[in-house]
Write an enzyme that holds these catalytic residues in place. Sequence first.
Site, PDB file in Angstrom:
ATOM      1  N   THR A 119      -1.849   6.255   2.482  1.00 18.82           N
ATOM      2  CA  THR A 119      -2.580   5.310   2.289  1.00 18.82           C
ATOM      3  C   THR A 119      -2.973   3.749   3.393  1.00 18.82           C
ATOM      4  O   THR A 119      -1.810   3.225   3.635  1.00 18.82           O
ATOM      5  CB  THR A 119      -3.000   3.600   0.768  1.00 18.82           C
ATOM      6  OG1 THR A 119      -3.232   4.848  -0.370  1.00 18.82           O
ATOM      7  CG2 THR A 119      -4.201   3.173   0.843  1.00 18.82           C
ATOM      8  N   LEU A 167       1.179  -0.843   0.218  1.00 21.37           N
ATOM      9  CA  LEU A 167       0.431   0.152  -0.299  1.00 21.37           C
ATOM     10  C   LEU A 167       1.095   1.065  -0.073  1.00 21.37           C
ATOM     11  O   LEU A 167       1.901   1.193   0.804  1.00 21.37           O
ATOM     12  CB  LEU A 167      -1.117  -0.123   1.399  1.00 21.37           C
ATOM     13  CG  LEU A 167      -1.841  -1.121   1.607  1.00 21.37           C
ATOM     14  CD1 LEU A 167      -3.148  -1.014   3.023  1.00 21.37           C
ATOM     15  CD2 LEU A 167      -2.862  -1.406   0.612  1.00 21.37           C
ATOM     16  N   ASP A 168       0.637   2.200  -0.412  1.00 20.64           N
ATOM     17  CA  ASP A 168       0.807   3.155  -0.835  1.00 20.64           C
ATOM     18  C   ASP A 168       1.312   4.046   0.541  1.00 20.64           C
ATOM     19  O   ASP A 168      -0.232   4.065   2.289  1.00 20.64           O
ATOM     20  CB  ASP A 168       0.325   4.150  -1.487  1.00 20.64           C
ATOM     21  CG  ASP A 168       0.614   4.734  -3.179  1.00 20.64           C
ATOM     22  OD1 ASP A 168       0.988   3.058  -3.414  1.00 20.64           O
ATOM     23  OD2 ASP A 168      -0.864   4.479  -3.474  1.00 20.64           O
ATOM     24  N   LYS A 169       2.128   5.073   1.270  1.00 17.57           N
ATOM     25  CA  LYS A 169       2.803   5.242   2.290  1.00 17.57           C
ATOM     26  C   LYS A 169       1.499   5.818   2.844  1.00 17.57           C
ATOM     27  O   LYS A 169       1.242   6.096   3.821  1.00 17.57           O
ATOM     28  CB  LYS A 169       3.758   6.799   2.240  1.00 17.57           C
ATOM     29  CG  LYS A 169       3.776   7.148   3.958  1.00 17.57           C
ATOM     30  CD  LYS A 169       5.131   7.821   3.237  1.00 17.57           C
ATOM     31  CE  LYS A 169       5.279   8.899   4.859  1.00 17.57           C
ATOM     32  NZ  LYS A 169       6.342   9.659   4.326  1.00 17.57           N
ATOM     33  N   ARG A 217      -5.391   6.128  -7.948  1.00 15.72           N
ATOM     34  CA  ARG A 217      -5.729   7.058  -7.873  1.00 15.72           C
ATOM     35  C   ARG A 217      -5.015   7.724  -8.883  1.00 15.72           C
ATOM     36  O   ARG A 217      -5.897   8.539  -9.697  1.00 15.72           O
ATOM     37  CB  ARG A 217      -4.071   7.453  -7.263  1.00 15.72           C
ATOM     38  CG  ARG A 217      -4.144   7.228  -5.694  1.00 15.72           C
ATOM     39  CD  ARG A 217      -2.975   7.420  -5.133  1.00 15.72           C
ATOM     40  NE  ARG A 217      -2.046   8.589  -4.825  1.00 15.72           N
ATOM     41  CZ  ARG A 217      -0.811   8.185  -4.355  1.00 15.72           C
ATOM     42  NH1 ARG A 217       0.298   7.768  -3.992  1.00 15.72           N
ATOM     43  NH2 ARG A 217      -0.496   9.602  -4.562  1.00 15.72           N
TER      44      ARG A 217
END
Length: 332
Positions: A159, A155-157, A260
């Site tokens: 998120t 997961l992105d930082k 996104r």
Amino acid sequence: MQQALDDSADEAIDGLGPVSEIRSAPVPRELHDQRLDRAVVAVAPEFSRSYLQQLIAAGAVRKAGAVVTKASARVRAGETLEIELRPTPQSQAFMAEPMDLAVVYEDEHLLVLDKPAGLVVHPAPGNWSGTLLNGLLARDPRAAELPRAGIVHRLDKDTSGLMVVARSRLCMDALVQRIAVRSVSRQYLALAHRPWTGPSPRDVEAAVGRDPRNRLRMAVVDLSRQSGKEARTTLRLLADADDGCWVQCTLHTGRTHQIRVHMASIGHPLVGDTLYGGAPAAGLERQALHAFRLGFEHPMTGEPLQFESPPPPDLQAALRAWGVDYNAPPIA
């Protein structure tokens, strides 16, 4: 100290602490008038040139007793080179760091955790420590035996939400295969700018690749002209507000920044996602994306597993600010 300290991206490095080693030797005659970064390789041949260049820049190398920080400096035969072999940020990236992890399920084969926004999943430039990988290494000694400490997806930082992590190599390989064939169900909740437009549900099928105008971004690309990968996301409107929309996103592929990029491509960038045209709103500064539902068949037992995580407090506060009530969406 052990060898290959600088760029072991997929292997845990064991036994590396904050200690350093001093090594010295005269410059061999055959290296007279050569660059310093070439000469130090002869003093410490088990280390890569890029690692030794980092040490030079950090002031850890002396030539004839004087600190030299330019890798291009010339050396003379017989001069003594002294190197302080220090751990670099990269070499310490795979060290155990105790941290609180919100584990929602665990057995001998795998664990499912609820990642908070702000936690980086894997070490990378700018984030060589304090990552989920570091926490996993501290929590379970067996994690050091697995590539990426058992992390099979990211997961992105900024998120938040659910992730599955393997605890054995057999389970890890099986999970990677299931993700590849799209048998792991991943659903997200997103708060986006502007009231919803278009049908609901809506399938966005648009290839994603590196943005040729900004290498920090991904973008929808034309595969006939640019490199990228096919990507598909199903979007379902959950609620509309005056300033935006609350959307359920189901991944059918797992491309970098896929949700996104797809949301921005249809005119609904995520709240707080400044990289893709969003802006802070409703009191929320980070990108408004939460991995709220994760489902898969247990690779070892065959048991169907389903997990849900309600939006964290900051996202729920943003919903209230826009007059949206949160109710867990039905399973699509």
